[in-house]
Design a protein around this motif. Structure first.
Motif, short mmCIF file in Angstrom:
data_model
loop_
_atom_site.label_atom_id
_atom_site.label_comp_id
_atom_site.label_asym_id
_atom_site.label_seq_id
_atom_site.Cartn_x
_atom_site.Cartn_y
_atom_site.Cartn_z
N ALA A 80 0.83 -1.21 0.00
CA ALA A 80 0.00 0.00 0.00
C ALA A 80 0.86 1.26 0.00
O ALA A 80 0.55 2.24 -0.69
N TYR A 81 1.95 1.24 0.76
CA TYR A 81 2.83 2.41 0.82
C TYR A 81 3.46 2.70 -0.53
O TYR A 81 3.48 3.85 -0.99
N ASN A 82 3.95 1.67 -1.19
CA ASN A 82 4.59 1.89 -2.49
C ASN A 82 3.60 2.33 -3.55
O ASN A 82 3.93 3.15 -4.42
N ALA A 83 2.39 1.83 -3.47
CA ALA A 83 1.34 2.30 -4.39
C ALA A 83 1.04 3.78 -4.12
O ALA A 83 0.83 4.56 -5.06
N ARG A 84 1.05 4.15 -2.86
CA ARG A 84 0.80 5.55 -2.49
C ARG A 84 1.89 6.46 -3.05
O ARG A 84 1.61 7.51 -3.63
#
Length: 281
Positions: A80-84
Motif C-alpha cells: 500500500a505504501y509503495n502504491a501511495r
C-alpha cells in the motif's frame, strides 16, 4: 552522445529541499529526486508541489519507496505504501519509483526464506505501481536485507521482469563487493533508473579533494571523479545498451557545501564524461 537525462538527488540539503531545488537549478540541473517523506507532506497540496518545480525549472525524476520486504507481516502495509508513493509520483510527472530495502540484516546474510518473502512483496508492490503507470526499480543498499550479490541475484530471479526493474547504484554495488559494470550488464534489460555516486578510496590522498572545508573525516561516498569508481566504463556500458533513462547524481554527505559538491559532480559529468546537464553546453 548518450540520450540519457541527468538528475540530482537533494539528499545533501536534508530538510531544506526548497534551497536544494534553488541551488540545483542555479547549477543548470533540470531534474531532481527528493526525500519521499518531504514530498508526501504535499500529498493533499499537489498543486503547491508542482508550482515549486515549475518555479525552479525542474521535473521530478523519481521518488524513493521500499520497505522491510522480508517481513511477511508487513506485506499489505508495504504494498500500500509503495502504491501511495507511485500515485503521488505519477500525479507530479514522474514514472519511476525506487524500491529500497531496509535493515537490519540477518546475521550471516538474508536467508532464502526471507528472500522468497521479499520477492513476493516486491512483485506485488511493483505490479501495483505498474498499474499506476510507474516502473518500480529495485535498489540494492548497504546494511539492508538486499545488499550482497547473491541476494540481488535471487530477488531478480524470483521477480517478474515485466514489472520489477533495476536501479543500480554505482557506490552501493561497489562497496558490497560487486563490479557495477558486470552487474549492470547482467541486468541490462531491466535497468530503468540509476543512481551514480563515487566511493572514497581506502587510503585517500586528501590533496585530491579540493573542496574540503577542514580536517573532517572523509565520508564513505564522495563527489564524482574523486573516488575509485571507473565511470567511463559505466558510461561505455550505458552507451552499449542504449540507455536513455535518468541518471541521478547523489551525494550523501558533502565535504564543503551541498552546492559545491553538486557543482563538482556537474563539471565531472559534463567535462569528463561528455554528458550534458545544463544548457551551457
Amino acid at each position: 552522445m548518450l540520450k540519457m537525462k541527468v538528475s540530482c538527488h537533494l539528499i545533501t540539503w536534508e530538510e531544506d529541499f526548497v534551497k536544494g531545488m534553488e541551488e540545483a537549478s542555479s547549477l543548470g540541473y533540470r531534474a531532481c529526486e527528493t526525500f519521499t517523506r518531504i514530498a508526501l507532506k504535499c500529498e493533499d497540496r499537489s498543486d503547491e508541489f508542482k508550482a515549486l518545480f515549475e518555479k525552479y525549472g525542474l521535473v521530478l525524476s523519481a521518488l524513493y519507496g521500499g520497505g522491510r520486504f522480508s517481513d511477511a507481516s508487513q506485506f499489505h502495509e508495504t504494498v500500500a505504501y509503495n502504491a501511495r508513493v507511485a500515485r503521488f509520483a505519477a500525479q507530479n510527472g514522474s514514472d519511476r519509483i525506487v524500491l529500497g530495502p531496509r535493515g537490519p540484516r540477518t546475521a550471516g546474510g538474508t536467508t532464502l526464506e526471507e528472500l522468497k518473502t521479499a520477492a513476493r512483496v516486491i512483485n506485488e508492490s511493483a505490479k501495483r505501481c505498474f498499474d499506476l503507470g510507474v516502473k518500480a526499480c529495485l535498489h540494492p543498499h548497504l546494511n539492508t536485507e538486499i545488499q550482497d550479490e547473491n541476494e540481488l541475484d535471487a530477488i531478480m530471479e524470483m521477480t517478474d521482469p515485466n514489472f520489477v526493474f533495476f536501479c543500480p547504484d554505482t557506490a552501493h554495488l561497489t562497496k558490497a563487493g560487486m563490479d557495477p559494470v558486470t552487474v549492470m550488464r547482467r541486468y541490462k534489460d531491466r535497468i530503468a533508473y540509476m543512481h551514480i555516486k563515487d566511493v572514497t578510496p581506502e587510503e585517500p590522498d586528501r590533496t585530491k579533494f579540493p573542496i574540503l572545508s577542514g580536517d573532517e573525516a572523509l565520508p564513505i561516498f564522495c563527489e564524482l571523479g574523486l573516488g575509485s569508481i571507473d565511470f567511463p566504463a559505466v558510461v561505455r556500458l550505458l552507451e552499449e545498451i542504449q540507455y536513455d533513462g535518468w541518471m541521478t547524481i547523489e551525494i550523501d554527505q558533502s565535504t564543503s557545501t551541498p552546492r559545491n559538491s553538486l557543482m563538482v559532480c556537474r563539471d565531472y559529468v559534463e567535462q569528463k564524461l561528455s554528458i550534458p546537464i545544463s544548457n551551457r553546453m
